[in-house]
Design an enzyme around this catalytic site. Structure first.
Site, PDB file in Angstrom:
ATOM      1  N   LYS A 121       0.855  -1.192   0.000  1.00 26.14           N
ATOM      2  CA  LYS A 121       0.000   0.000   0.000  1.00 26.14           C
ATOM      3  C   LYS A 121       0.887   1.237   0.000  1.00 26.14           C
ATOM      4  CE  LYS A 121      -2.559   1.464   3.777  1.00 26.14           C
ATOM      5  NZ  LYS A 121      -2.539   2.916   3.916  1.00 26.14           N
TER       6      LYS A 121
ATOM      7  N   ASP B 131      -3.499   4.242  -1.807  1.00 30.61           N
ATOM      8  CA  ASP B 131      -4.440   4.687  -0.767  1.00 30.61           C
ATOM      9  C   ASP B 131      -4.450   6.213  -0.735  1.00 30.61           C
ATOM     10  OD1 ASP B 131      -6.202   4.750   1.313  1.00 30.61           O
ATOM     11  OD2 ASP B 131      -4.767   4.132   2.847  1.00 30.61           O
ATOM     12  N   TRP B 132      -5.097   6.781  -1.740  1.00 29.82           N
ATOM     13  CA  TRP B 132      -5.055   8.239  -1.874  1.00 29.82           C
ATOM     14  C   TRP B 132      -6.380   8.900  -1.512  1.00 29.82           C
ATOM     15  CZ3 TRP B 132      -1.765   8.598  -6.973  1.00 29.82           C
ATOM     16  CH2 TRP B 132      -0.489   8.123  -6.678  1.00 29.82           C
ATOM     17  N   LYS B 133      -7.386   8.143  -1.199  1.00 33.11           N
ATOM     18  CA  LYS B 133      -8.657   8.689  -0.703  1.00 33.11           C
ATOM     19  C   LYS B 133      -9.103   9.928  -1.483  1.00 33.11           C
ATOM     20  CE  LYS B 133      -7.957   6.911   3.991  1.00 33.11           C
ATOM     21  NZ  LYS B 133      -6.593   6.364   3.884  1.00 33.11           N
ATOM     22  N   LEU B 134      -9.331   9.748  -2.788  1.00 31.03           N
ATOM     23  CA  LEU B 134      -9.723  10.879  -3.636  1.00 31.03           C
ATOM     24  C   LEU B 134     -11.065  11.456  -3.179  1.00 31.03           C
ATOM     25  CD1 LEU B 134      -8.903   9.583  -7.250  1.00 31.03           C
ATOM     26  CD2 LEU B 134      -7.406  10.781  -5.629  1.00 31.03           C
ATOM     27  N   HIS B 135     -11.166  12.778  -3.253  1.00 29.45           N
ATOM     28  CA  HIS B 135     -12.391  13.467  -2.862  1.00 29.45           C
ATOM     29  C   HIS B 135     -12.390  14.820  -3.561  1.00 29.45           C
ATOM     30  CE1 HIS B 135     -15.127  15.083   0.589  1.00 29.45           C
ATOM     31  NE2 HIS B 135     -15.803  14.716  -0.471  1.00 29.45           N
ATOM     32  N   ASP B 136     -13.191  14.935  -4.622  1.00 30.04           N
ATOM     33  CA  ASP B 136     -13.219  16.189  -5.372  1.00 30.04           C
ATOM     34  C   ASP B 136     -14.497  16.206  -6.213  1.00 30.04           C
ATOM     35  OD1 ASP B 136     -12.402  18.577  -6.748  1.00 30.04           O
ATOM     36  OD2 ASP B 136     -10.312  18.002  -6.430  1.00 30.04           O
ATOM     37  N   ILE B 137     -14.633  17.186  -7.077  1.00 34.84           N
ATOM     38  CA  ILE B 137     -15.815  17.200  -7.944  1.00 34.84           C
ATOM     39  C   ILE B 137     -15.713  16.016  -8.915  1.00 34.84           C
ATOM     40  CG2 ILE B 137     -16.223  19.685  -7.755  1.00 34.84           C
ATOM     41  CD1 ILE B 137     -14.910  19.936 -10.567  1.00 34.84           C
TER      42      ILE B 137
ATOM     43  N   THR C 291     -12.113   6.180  10.496  1.00 31.82           N
ATOM     44  CA  THR C 291     -12.272   5.656  11.866  1.00 31.82           C
ATOM     45  C   THR C 291     -11.876   6.679  12.924  1.00 31.82           C
ATOM     46  OG1 THR C 291     -10.157   4.589  11.547  1.00 31.82           O
ATOM     47  CG2 THR C 291     -12.093   3.186  11.386  1.00 31.82           C
TER      48      THR C 291
ATOM     49  N   ARG D  70      -3.794  -6.865  14.139  1.00 30.83           N
ATOM     50  CA  ARG D  70      -2.628  -7.100  14.999  1.00 30.83           C
ATOM     51  C   ARG D  70      -2.575  -8.567  15.418  1.00 30.83           C
ATOM     52  NH1 ARG D  70      -1.141  -3.248  13.297  1.00 30.83           N
ATOM     53  NH2 ARG D  70      -0.393  -1.314  14.187  1.00 30.83           N
TER      54      ARG D  70
ATOM     55  N   GLN E 244      -3.575   1.153  17.397  1.00 33.01           N
ATOM     56  CA  GLN E 244      -4.791   0.470  16.940  1.00 33.01           C
ATOM     57  C   GLN E 244      -5.528  -0.048  18.175  1.00 33.01           C
ATOM     58  OE1 GLN E 244      -5.804   0.675  13.979  1.00 33.01           O
ATOM     59  NE2 GLN E 244      -4.115   0.701  12.528  1.00 33.01           N
TER      60      GLN E 244
ATOM     61  N   GLY F  82       0.661  -3.422   9.086  1.00 30.77           N
ATOM     62  CA  GLY F  82       1.884  -2.655   8.914  1.00 30.77           C
ATOM     63  C   GLY F  82       2.953  -2.917   9.939  1.00 30.77           C
ATOM     64  N   ARG F  83       2.910  -2.165  11.046  1.00 32.87           N
ATOM     65  CA  ARG F  83       4.026  -2.172  11.991  1.00 32.87           C
ATOM     66  C   ARG F  83       4.408  -3.524  12.576  1.00 32.87           C
ATOM     67  NH1 ARG F  83       1.612   3.072  14.723  1.00 32.87           N
ATOM     68  NH2 ARG F  83      -0.191   2.104  13.730  1.00 32.87           N
TER      69      ARG F  83
HETATM   70  O1  C5P Z   1       0.983  -0.141  11.082  1.00 32.58           O
HETATM   71  P1  C5P Z   1      -0.494  -0.392  10.949  1.00 32.58           P
HETATM   72  O2  C5P Z   1      -0.847  -1.853  10.735  1.00 32.58           O
HETATM   73  O3  C5P Z   1      -1.301   0.246  12.050  1.00 32.58           O
HETATM   74  O4  C5P Z   1      -0.872   0.351   9.588  1.00 32.58           O
HETATM   75  C1  C5P Z   1      -2.196   0.399   9.150  1.00 32.58           C
HETATM   76  C2  C5P Z   1      -2.323   1.143   7.843  1.00 32.58           C
HETATM   77  O5  C5P Z   1      -3.696   1.229   7.519  1.00 32.58           O
HETATM   78  C3  C5P Z   1      -1.787   2.566   7.875  1.00 32.58           C
HETATM   79  O6  C5P Z   1      -1.292   2.861   6.552  1.00 32.58           O
HETATM   80  C4  C5P Z   1      -3.011   3.389   8.185  1.00 32.58           C
HETATM   81  O7  C5P Z   1      -2.955   4.673   7.661  1.00 32.58           O
HETATM   82  C5  C5P Z   1      -4.110   2.582   7.496  1.00 32.58           C
HETATM   83  N1  C5P Z   1      -5.434   2.728   8.085  1.00 32.58           N
HETATM   84  C6  C5P Z   1      -5.708   2.441   9.433  1.00 32.58           C
HETATM   85  N2  C5P Z   1      -6.956   2.574   9.932  1.00 32.58           N
HETATM   86  C7  C5P Z   1      -7.943   2.986   9.129  1.00 32.58           C
HETATM   87  C8  C5P Z   1      -7.701   3.256   7.789  1.00 32.58           C
HETATM   88  C9  C5P Z   1      -6.420   3.114   7.294  1.00 32.58           C
HETATM   89  O8  C5P Z   1      -4.816   2.054  10.174  1.00 32.58           O
HETATM   90  N3  C5P Z   1      -9.148   3.078   9.630  1.00 32.58           N
END
Ligand code: C5P
Length: 239
Positions: free
Chosen positions: A44, A71-77, A126, A187, A196, A216-217
């Site tokens: 991503k 993951d650019w979350k577009l929001h425009d006209i 969220t 997780r 989280q 991610g982490r």
């Molecule tokens: O490191 P981690 O697993 O928390 O990363 C989660 C990824 O998902 C990040 O890129 C974060 O911006 C994205 N994300 C999120 N919660 C959301 C939407 C997107 O953690 N509700």
């Protein structure tokens, strides 16, 4: 050996596992991808990298045989969203997020046309509480708005939604078996929660109806990201 088993042997990655490249530079992202190696096939690329070399990196990942989630979350006209989605559809990237408003979603679906770019709607961020939504003028709380927007995403022709593991079952029920349900907030039991608060394990998210998880982490901050990714993939296989 069957073709699918051969493919798994040469590439142990689970295609349902998406790792976010939440780093500030393309160099750091490349280094991370190199350390993870063949254990992950889907990445991503978010707004942080978008602000620097995100698109160049995305194309590079595609050339390297990876799948890419923009993951650019577009929001425009609508015209602007349609044109942006059309431009991105030529990149060969796989997923693109847009905000879950009917006009925006319909424009993105129109823009990607017959390309393979899947449009995912972000229903309600969220970070927003019911009180935030009231202040923004919405008459309903987050849960009701999520459901409304999942229904609107389906009506607009979106391929799926980004949902917390707690909303995955609802999205799966409403969207049916082919609908993409991509869940961050995952997780494994053995990793730190970080920020989280209401995380689910990889298996819980998949069992709730997720088609893909974003993790991610637990992987990117691990001492051995390759081993951590394989461990997450092994847990996913148990779901
Ligand atoms: O490191 P981690 O697993 O928390 O990363 C989660 C990824 O998902 C990040 O890129 C974060 O911006 C994205 N994300 C999120 N919660 C959301 C939407 C997107 O953690 N509700």
């Amino acid at each position: 050996m069957a073709a699918a088993a051969l493919a798994r042997e040469s590439n142990p990655a689970d295609p349902r596992l998406i790792v976010p490249l939440d780093v500030p530079t393309a160099e750091e992202a490349r280094a991370l991808v190199a350390r993870i190696g063949e254990a992950v096939s889907f990445y991503k690329v978010g707004l942080e990298l978008f602000a620097t070399d995100g698109m160049a990196l995305a194309r590079e990942l595609k050339r390297g045989g990876k799948q890419v989630f923009l993951d650019w979350k577009l929001h425009d006209i609508p015209t602007t969203v349609q044109r942006a989605a059309a431009a991105l559809s030529g990149s060969g990237c796989d997923f693109l997020t847009v905000h879950g408003e009917p006009q925006v979603m319909a424009a993105a679906v129109k823009g990607r046309g017959a390309s393979g770019l899947k449009i995912l709607a972000v229903t309600v961020l969220t970070s927003l509480t019911d009180q935030d939504l009231t202040e923004m003028g919405y008459a309903e709380g987050a849960r009701a708005l999520v459901e409304r927007r999942i229904r609107q995403a389906i009506a607009a022709g979106c391929d799926g939604v980004v949902a917390s593991p707690h909303e995955a079952a609802l999205a799966r029920t409403l969207g049916g078996p082919e609908f993409l349900v991509v869940t961050p907030g995952v997780r494994p039991d053995w990793s730190a929660r970080n920020d989280q608060a209401r995380a689910s394990t990889p298996a819980e998210a998949l069992n709730a109806g997720a088609s893909h998880i974003v993790c991610g982490r637990p992987i990117t901050a691990a001492e051995d990201p390759h081993a951590a990714a394989l461990r997450v993939a092994a847990e996913m296989a148990q779901a």
